[in-house]
Write a protein that holds these residues in place. Structure first.
Motif, PDB file in Angstrom:
ATOM      1  N   ALA A   5      -9.755 -28.339  23.407  1.00  0.00           N
ATOM      2  CA  ALA A   5     -10.249 -29.121  24.544  1.00  0.00           C
ATOM      3  C   ALA A   5     -10.295 -28.267  25.804  1.00  0.00           C
ATOM      4  O   ALA A   5     -11.243 -28.344  26.598  1.00  0.00           O
ATOM      5  N   PHE A   6      -9.284 -27.439  25.989  1.00  0.00           N
ATOM      6  CA  PHE A   6      -9.244 -26.563  27.160  1.00  0.00           C
ATOM      7  C   PHE A   6     -10.393 -25.563  27.134  1.00  0.00           C
ATOM      8  O   PHE A   6     -11.095 -25.364  28.133  1.00  0.00           O
ATOM      9  N   LEU A   7     -10.593 -24.920  26.002  1.00  0.00           N
ATOM     10  CA  LEU A   7     -11.649 -23.900  25.900  1.00  0.00           C
ATOM     11  C   LEU A   7     -13.034 -24.494  26.134  1.00  0.00           C
ATOM     12  O   LEU A   7     -13.895 -23.874  26.763  1.00  0.00           O
ATOM     13  N   SER A   8     -13.256 -25.688  25.651  1.00  0.00           N
ATOM     14  CA  SER A   8     -14.590 -26.283  25.738  1.00  0.00           C
ATOM     15  C   SER A   8     -14.871 -26.929  27.089  1.00  0.00           C
ATOM     16  O   SER A   8     -16.029 -27.013  27.507  1.00  0.00           O
ATOM     17  N   SER A   9     -13.813 -27.369  27.794  1.00  0.00           N
ATOM     18  CA  SER A   9     -14.054 -28.125  29.031  1.00  0.00           C
ATOM     19  C   SER A   9     -13.687 -27.374  30.305  1.00  0.00           C
ATOM     20  O   SER A   9     -14.219 -27.682  31.371  1.00  0.00           O
ATOM     21  N   ARG A  10     -12.802 -26.387  30.223  1.00  0.00           N
ATOM     22  CA  ARG A  10     -12.313 -25.740  31.443  1.00  0.00           C
ATOM     23  C   ARG A  10     -12.821 -24.322  31.625  1.00  0.00           C
ATOM     24  O   ARG A  10     -12.602 -23.726  32.680  1.00  0.00           O
ATOM     25  N   MET A  11     -13.480 -23.767  30.616  1.00  0.00           N
ATOM     26  CA  MET A  11     -13.876 -22.371  30.701  1.00  0.00           C
ATOM     27  C   MET A  11     -15.381 -22.190  30.644  1.00  0.00           C
ATOM     28  O   MET A  11     -16.024 -22.572  29.659  1.00  0.00           O
ATOM     29  N   ASP A  12     -15.936 -21.581  31.683  1.00  0.00           N
ATOM     30  CA  ASP A  12     -17.369 -21.298  31.696  1.00  0.00           C
ATOM     31  C   ASP A  12     -17.771 -20.374  30.555  1.00  0.00           C
ATOM     32  O   ASP A  12     -18.894 -20.443  30.051  1.00  0.00           O
ATOM     33  N   LEU A  13     -16.855 -19.498  30.161  1.00  0.00           N
ATOM     34  CA  LEU A  13     -17.172 -18.543  29.095  1.00  0.00           C
ATOM     35  C   LEU A  13     -17.627 -19.237  27.824  1.00  0.00           C
ATOM     36  O   LEU A  13     -18.478 -18.736  27.100  1.00  0.00           O
ATOM     37  N   LEU A  17     -20.841 -24.146  23.788  1.00  0.00           N
ATOM     38  CA  LEU A  17     -20.727 -23.699  22.405  1.00  0.00           C
ATOM     39  C   LEU A  17     -20.526 -24.891  21.469  1.00  0.00           C
ATOM     40  O   LEU A  17     -20.012 -25.934  21.862  1.00  0.00           O
ATOM     41  N   GLU A  18     -20.937 -24.730  20.239  1.00  0.00           N
ATOM     42  CA  GLU A  18     -20.739 -25.762  19.234  1.00  0.00           C
ATOM     43  C   GLU A  18     -19.259 -25.834  18.854  1.00  0.00           C
ATOM     44  O   GLU A  18     -18.518 -24.851  19.010  1.00  0.00           O
ATOM     45  N   PRO A  19     -18.805 -27.003  18.345  1.00  0.00           N
ATOM     46  CA  PRO A  19     -17.385 -27.150  17.959  1.00  0.00           C
ATOM     47  C   PRO A  19     -16.899 -26.048  17.026  1.00  0.00           C
ATOM     48  O   PRO A  19     -15.770 -25.547  17.184  1.00  0.00           O
ATOM     49  N   ALA A  20     -17.714 -25.648  16.066  1.00  0.00           N
ATOM     50  CA  ALA A  20     -17.293 -24.600  15.133  1.00  0.00           C
ATOM     51  C   ALA A  20     -17.088 -23.273  15.864  1.00  0.00           C
ATOM     52  O   ALA A  20     -16.187 -22.491  15.521  1.00  0.00           O
ATOM     53  N   GLN A  21     -17.924 -23.014  16.891  1.00  0.00           N
ATOM     54  CA  GLN A  21     -17.781 -21.781  17.658  1.00  0.00           C
ATOM     55  C   GLN A  21     -16.488 -21.802  18.480  1.00  0.00           C
ATOM     56  O   GLN A  21     -15.782 -20.796  18.587  1.00  0.00           O
ATOM     57  N   ILE A  22     -16.189 -22.963  19.086  1.00  0.00           N
ATOM     58  CA  ILE A  22     -14.956 -23.113  19.856  1.00  0.00           C
ATOM     59  C   ILE A  22     -13.743 -22.916  18.953  1.00  0.00           C
ATOM     60  O   ILE A  22     -12.761 -22.257  19.318  1.00  0.00           O
ATOM     61  N   ALA A  24     -13.589 -21.116  16.329  1.00  0.00           N
ATOM     62  CA  ALA A  24     -13.481 -19.689  16.006  1.00  0.00           C
ATOM     63  C   ALA A  24     -12.789 -18.934  17.136  1.00  0.00           C
ATOM     64  O   ALA A  24     -11.961 -18.047  16.888  1.00  0.00           O
ATOM     65  N   VAL A  25     -13.121 -19.293  18.377  1.00  0.00           N
ATOM     66  CA  VAL A  25     -12.462 -18.656  19.524  1.00  0.00           C
ATOM     67  C   VAL A  25     -10.985 -19.032  19.543  1.00  0.00           C
ATOM     68  O   VAL A  25     -10.106 -18.175  19.738  1.00  0.00           O
ATOM     69  N   ALA A  26     -10.700 -20.321  19.342  1.00  0.00           N
ATOM     70  CA  ALA A  26      -9.313 -20.789  19.381  1.00  0.00           C
ATOM     71  C   ALA A  26      -8.458 -20.087  18.335  1.00  0.00           C
ATOM     72  O   ALA A  26      -7.264 -19.847  18.555  1.00  0.00           O
ATOM     73  N   SER A  27      -9.061 -19.738  17.215  1.00  0.00           N
ATOM     74  CA  SER A  27      -8.297 -19.138  16.119  1.00  0.00           C
ATOM     75  C   SER A  27      -7.769 -17.747  16.463  1.00  0.00           C
ATOM     76  O   SER A  27      -6.826 -17.265  15.822  1.00  0.00           O
ATOM     77  N   ILE A  28      -8.361 -17.078  17.463  1.00  0.00           N
ATOM     78  CA  ILE A  28      -7.887 -15.738  17.819  1.00  0.00           C
ATOM     79  C   ILE A  28      -7.064 -15.735  19.100  1.00  0.00           C
ATOM     80  O   ILE A  28      -6.536 -14.682  19.498  1.00  0.00           O
ATOM     81  N   CYS A  29      -6.944 -16.885  19.780  1.00  0.00           N
ATOM     82  CA  CYS A  29      -6.189 -16.965  21.035  1.00  0.00           C
ATOM     83  C   CYS A  29      -4.686 -16.978  20.769  1.00  0.00           C
ATOM     84  O   CYS A  29      -4.214 -17.606  19.820  1.00  0.00           O
ATOM     85  N   VAL A  30      -3.953 -16.308  21.631  1.00  0.00           N
ATOM     86  CA  VAL A  30      -2.482 -16.278  21.529  1.00  0.00           C
ATOM     87  C   VAL A  30      -1.911 -16.783  22.852  1.00  0.00           C
ATOM     88  O   VAL A  30      -1.927 -16.055  23.859  1.00  0.00           O
ATOM     89  N   PRO A  31      -1.415 -18.035  22.911  1.00  0.00           N
ATOM     90  CA  PRO A  31      -0.841 -18.546  24.153  1.00  0.00           C
ATOM     91  C   PRO A  31       0.583 -18.038  24.358  1.00  0.00           C
ATOM     92  O   PRO A  31       1.321 -17.801  23.397  1.00  0.00           O
ATOM     93  N   TYR A  51      -7.350 -11.955  29.261  1.00  0.00           N
ATOM     94  CA  TYR A  51      -6.412 -13.052  29.468  1.00  0.00           C
ATOM     95  C   TYR A  51      -7.119 -14.209  30.175  1.00  0.00           C
ATOM     96  O   TYR A  51      -8.091 -14.019  30.891  1.00  0.00           O
ATOM     97  N   VAL A  52      -6.571 -15.403  29.973  1.00  0.00           N
ATOM     98  CA  VAL A  52      -7.093 -16.590  30.642  1.00  0.00           C
ATOM     99  C   VAL A  52      -5.904 -17.413  31.132  1.00  0.00           C
ATOM    100  O   VAL A  52      -4.969 -17.689  30.363  1.00  0.00           O
ATOM    101  N   ALA A  53      -5.914 -17.781  32.407  1.00  0.00           N
ATOM    102  CA  ALA A  53      -4.885 -18.673  32.925  1.00  0.00           C
ATOM    103  C   ALA A  53      -5.152 -20.077  32.387  1.00  0.00           C
ATOM    104  O   ALA A  53      -6.229 -20.633  32.593  1.00  0.00           O
ATOM    105  N   MET A  54      -4.177 -20.642  31.697  1.00  0.00           N
ATOM    106  CA  MET A  54      -4.316 -21.998  31.158  1.00  0.00           C
ATOM    107  C   MET A  54      -3.667 -23.003  32.103  1.00  0.00           C
ATOM    108  O   MET A  54      -4.221 -24.062  32.390  1.00  0.00           O
ATOM    109  N   THR A  55      -2.483 -22.672  32.588  1.00  0.00           N
ATOM    110  CA  THR A  55      -1.830 -23.426  33.660  1.00  0.00           C
ATOM    111  C   THR A  55      -1.225 -22.408  34.619  1.00  0.00           C
ATOM    112  O   THR A  55      -1.069 -21.233  34.290  1.00  0.00           O
ATOM    113  N   GLY A  56      -0.874 -22.862  35.808  1.00  0.00           N
ATOM    114  CA  GLY A  56      -0.231 -21.971  36.765  1.00  0.00           C
ATOM    115  C   GLY A  56      -1.205 -21.091  37.511  1.00  0.00           C
ATOM    116  O   GLY A  56      -2.362 -21.462  37.748  1.00  0.00           O
TER     117      GLY A  56
END
Length: 228
Positions: A5-13, A17-22, A24-31, A51-56
């Motif tokens: 939800a964060f990647l699809s709604s808060r990030m211009d990058l 993108l389609e849900p499957a693309q999101i 795929a991105v989420a699968s490589i992210c390390v919070p 890096y991407v600021a998620m909070t803070g």
């Protein structure tokens, strides 16, 4: 699900993108969670990912030989940082440190490159985002080198207004100490400039909230047509 939800709604990058693309991105992210004042990377260290600021909040800064800190930018939720050296295969040109407790996403360079090779939409989104960042840095460089402190402060307040749809009440999203560093001045000088702008009837300061009473007057100060 929170990450997707964060990647699809808060990030211009990744917007559009389609849900499957999101996914795929989420699968490589390390919070990772960072307390306030924690270093994320140092100037000169190898850029193994962005890096991407998620909070803070995260500040990007350089240190002079005398140890003076110059803040280059401050990033909040949804804003990527450290991406340029990732694509050129270099090292980070500045330091990154949290200014408050933050959650930060790390997107490894190798995984991201594989996604970009397969997905032109993601590549175009990143190109657009980098272009917008370059434009902001160009304006910032102009402000720091060609404008006096009152002009920089007025320009920053007008930019805050623009980012909130032309609002005449803005809220400082960073401390005055960090704002002074961002504008290349001392905190005492910033306080004096805000007081002078208030005495001139251009603004009213209420803690972190600032009422912009005269947008045209602020624009004149920013342009150097009026002195504050």
């Amino acid at each position: 699900m929170e990450l997707i939800a964060f990647l699809s709604s808060r990030m211009d990058l990744f917007r559009g993108l389609e849900p499957a693309q999101i996914e795929a991105v989420a699968s490589i992210c390390v919070p990772a969670d960072y307390p306030r004042g924690r270093t994320i990377f140092l100037e000169g260290s190898e850029a193994r990912g962005l890096y991407v600021a998620m909070t803070g909040q995260v500040k990007i800064f350089k240190l002079s030989l005398e140890g003076r800190e110059q803040i280059i930018h401050i990033y909040g939720p949804g804003e990527p940082f450290g991406e340029v050296p990732v694509f050129e295969g270099g090292r980070f040109p500045a330091n990154a440190e949290t200014t408050m407790d933050s959650r930060v996403l790390f997107i490894p360079r190798d995984g991201l490159r594989r996604l970009l090779e397969r997905d032109s939409t993601l590549a175009m989104n990143m190109l657009a985002a980098l272009s917008r960042k370059l434009r902001r840095f160009t304006v910032k460089l102009e402000n720091l080198t060609l404008k006096e402190t009152p002009q920089r402060v007025a320009a920053y307040l007008l930019d805050l207004s623009d980012r909130t749809g032309g609002a005449t009440e803005v809220t400082l999203d960073i401390s005055k100490g960090h704002l002074a560093g961002l504008l290349g001045t001392a905190q005492e000088t910033l306080s004096r400039v805000l007081k002078r702008l208030s005495e001139a009837g251009l603004i009213r300061v209420r803690g972190k909230h600032i009422d912009l009473l005269d947008l045209d007057g602020l624009q004149a100060v920013s342009d150097g047509d009026e002195r504050a």
